[in-house]
Design an enzyme around this catalytic site. Structure first.
Site, PDB file in Angstrom:
ATOM      1  N   CYS A  66       0.837  -1.201   0.000  1.00 17.13           N
ATOM      2  CA  CYS A  66       0.000   0.000   0.000  1.00 17.13           C
ATOM      3  C   CYS A  66       0.875   1.256   0.000  1.00 17.13           C
ATOM      4  O   CYS A  66       1.824   1.354   0.787  1.00 17.13           O
ATOM      5  CB  CYS A  66      -0.911   0.004   1.222  1.00 17.13           C
ATOM      6  SG  CYS A  66      -2.008   1.439   1.284  1.00 17.13           S
ATOM      7  N   CYS A  70       0.670   4.929   6.769  1.00 16.54           N
ATOM      8  CA  CYS A  70       0.072   4.790   8.094  1.00 16.54           C
ATOM      9  C   CYS A  70       1.048   4.080   9.039  1.00 16.54           C
ATOM     10  O   CYS A  70       1.496   2.956   8.767  1.00 16.54           O
ATOM     11  CB  CYS A  70      -1.227   3.994   8.007  1.00 16.54           C
ATOM     12  SG  CYS A  70      -2.401   4.658   6.791  1.00 16.54           S
ATOM     13  N   CYS A  73       0.436   0.380  10.271  1.00 16.34           N
ATOM     14  CA  CYS A  73       0.000  -0.656   9.338  1.00 16.34           C
ATOM     15  C   CYS A  73       1.156  -1.448   8.726  1.00 16.34           C
ATOM     16  O   CYS A  73       2.029  -0.883   8.052  1.00 16.34           O
ATOM     17  CB  CYS A  73      -0.825  -0.024   8.216  1.00 16.34           C
ATOM     18  SG  CYS A  73      -1.542  -1.267   7.103  1.00 16.34           S
ATOM     19  N   CYS A 111     -16.459  -8.983   5.644  1.00 13.55           N
ATOM     20  CA  CYS A 111     -15.762  -7.740   5.315  1.00 13.55           C
ATOM     21  C   CYS A 111     -14.519  -8.056   4.493  1.00 13.55           C
ATOM     22  O   CYS A 111     -13.732  -8.933   4.862  1.00 13.55           O
ATOM     23  CB  CYS A 111     -15.360  -7.002   6.594  1.00 13.55           C
ATOM     24  SG  CYS A 111     -16.721  -6.757   7.748  1.00 13.55           S
ATOM     25  N   CYS A 143     -19.361  -6.027   3.364  1.00 10.33           N
ATOM     26  CA  CYS A 143     -18.680  -4.779   3.714  1.00 10.33           C
ATOM     27  C   CYS A 143     -17.315  -4.802   3.043  1.00 10.33           C
ATOM     28  O   CYS A 143     -16.689  -5.869   2.933  1.00 10.33           O
ATOM     29  CB  CYS A 143     -18.530  -4.664   5.231  1.00 10.33           C
ATOM     30  SG  CYS A 143     -17.583  -3.220   5.811  1.00 10.33           S
ATOM     31  N   CYS A 203     -19.214   2.256   8.278  1.00  6.14           N
ATOM     32  CA  CYS A 203     -18.460   1.533   9.296  1.00  6.14           C
ATOM     33  C   CYS A 203     -17.196   2.354   9.520  1.00  6.14           C
ATOM     34  O   CYS A 203     -16.309   2.383   8.669  1.00  6.14           O
ATOM     35  CB  CYS A 203     -18.131   0.120   8.823  1.00  6.14           C
ATOM     36  SG  CYS A 203     -17.112  -0.817   9.990  1.00  6.14           S
ATOM     37  N   ARG A 275     -18.080  -2.173  17.734  1.00  4.34           N
ATOM     38  CA  ARG A 275     -17.415  -3.442  17.430  1.00  4.34           C
ATOM     39  C   ARG A 275     -16.051  -3.546  18.118  1.00  4.34           C
ATOM     40  O   ARG A 275     -15.191  -2.674  17.945  1.00  4.34           O
ATOM     41  CB  ARG A 275     -17.252  -3.598  15.911  1.00  4.34           C
ATOM     42  CG  ARG A 275     -16.567  -4.906  15.490  1.00  4.34           C
ATOM     43  CD  ARG A 275     -16.604  -5.098  13.981  1.00  4.34           C
ATOM     44  NE  ARG A 275     -17.979  -5.172  13.506  1.00  4.34           N
ATOM     45  CZ  ARG A 275     -18.524  -4.337  12.635  1.00  4.34           C
ATOM     46  NH1 ARG A 275     -17.790  -3.372  12.100  1.00  4.34           N
ATOM     47  NH2 ARG A 275     -19.783  -4.467  12.276  1.00  4.34           N
TER      48      ARG A 275
END
Length: 329
Positions: A66, A70, A73, A111, A143, A203, A275
């Protein structure tokens, strides 16, 4: 030290609000814990079946590489020391077969996450639409989390049967620049607006344990509770400090800190699914049960969350069995 008046006002305020101030939210977070949990439980039972805990399964359909930076991550291409194998977008038929397996194991929502900066039109996005249609045909809630997207892409996902789009705020607007430099907070808000305009459920949650202050945690919750309507689901993630990322040495989140976040989220957003998400495997069944008491009513379910470990399915079955009624002897 905040005085008690704002705290008392927060606990007795009208339940459905989108005009909370950061001061009010921080006062809630700092409220005596047992009183906070008690109030959250009262609100939770008013709007939800306390025994209804949604099980959501999460699959990484495209892993690693990616371009975002971040700090938390392991899938970021910026973190060269992370031990992670990159994988191309999965075959739609295989994804649907995994969704069916998750359904048979007890999952109600499936998801799918792709490590993209943004959605791009073309064959890969068409494949994701096929996955969504396949999951929807199983009777599961579908999702996805795919990064930023444009209005027409949100509409295409909705037409394919997508139930919800996950796009987390991660942290407060004030602390955000300490964690992410490749996209802005406004970018995130715009994607969420596109999803809402297309009729998708939101979400949207965040992560604690990244070095943020309690004020930052309050600010993040204030942004979430400022949506009108509130997000349909709010994942509360505890940082999984992954080796090779800039946050690898952060200490584990304490259970009572997570409990305060859950209880406050429930008070701020009475009808939202709160959640328990990443980091749940670090907490005992008893600690998770306190979170359910405080208003959590959804979990990520399965042995893996994208690339990180999760509470085992067998352990979860034992936990949910223990939380149920005792059989007659």
């Amino acid at each position: 030290m905040l005085d008690q008046d704002p705290q008392k006002a927060s606990l007795t305020a009208s339940e459905f609000r989108s005009d909370w101030t950061v001061d009010e939210v921080e006062a809630l977070l700092r409220f005596p814990l047992l009183d906070l949990v008690g109030r959250a439980n009262e609100i939770h039972r008013r709007h939800h079946d306390a025994e209804d805990i949604q099980k959501a399964s999460l699959l990484s359909i495209k892993t690693g590489g990616c371009p975002e930076d971040c700090a938390y991550c392991p899938q970021s291409a910026h973190h060269k020391e992370v031990d992670l194998d990159k994988e191309k977008l999965m075959n739609p038929k295989h994804v649907v077969s995994l969704a069916k397996r998750a359904q048979q194991a007890g999952a109600e929502r499936f998801c799918m996450g792709a490590a993209w900066r943004r959605v791009r039109d073309g064959q890969e996005f068409d494949n994701v639409l096929e996955m969504v249609r396949g999951v929807n045909d199983l009777g599961m809630e579908a999702c996805v989390t795919l990064g930023m997207l444009e209005p027409h892409q949100a509409q295409a996902l909705a037409e394919a049967g997508l139930k919800a789009y996950n796009h987390n705020l991660d942290t407060s607007p004030e602390f955000y620049g300490e964690i992410i430099g490749t996209r802005t907070y406004q970018d995130r808000l715009e994607t969420l607006a596109h999803c809402r305009d297309a009729g998708l459920d939101l979400c949207c949650g965040g992560i604690i344990g990244m070095g943020e202050s309690w004020r930052d945690r309050a600010s993040m919750l204030q942004v979430l509770a400022g949506f009108d309507p509130h997000p349909e689901s709010v994942p509360i993630n505890a940082l999984i400090a992954t080796k090779g990322t800039p946050l690898e040495h952060r200490e584990k989140v304490q259970a009572f800190d997570l409990l305060r976040m859950v209880a406050t989220a429930r008070i701020l957003m009475p009808k939202t699914r709160v959640r328990l998400s990443a980091g749940r495997s670090d907490f005992s069944a008893a600690e998770q049960a306190l979170c359910f008491l405080a208003g959590a009513n959804s979990v990520f379910y399965g042995d893996v969350l994208l690339t990180a470990p999760n509470a085992g399915t067998g352990d979860d079955r034992d936990m949910f069995a223990a939380l149920g009624s005792l059989s007659a002897t």
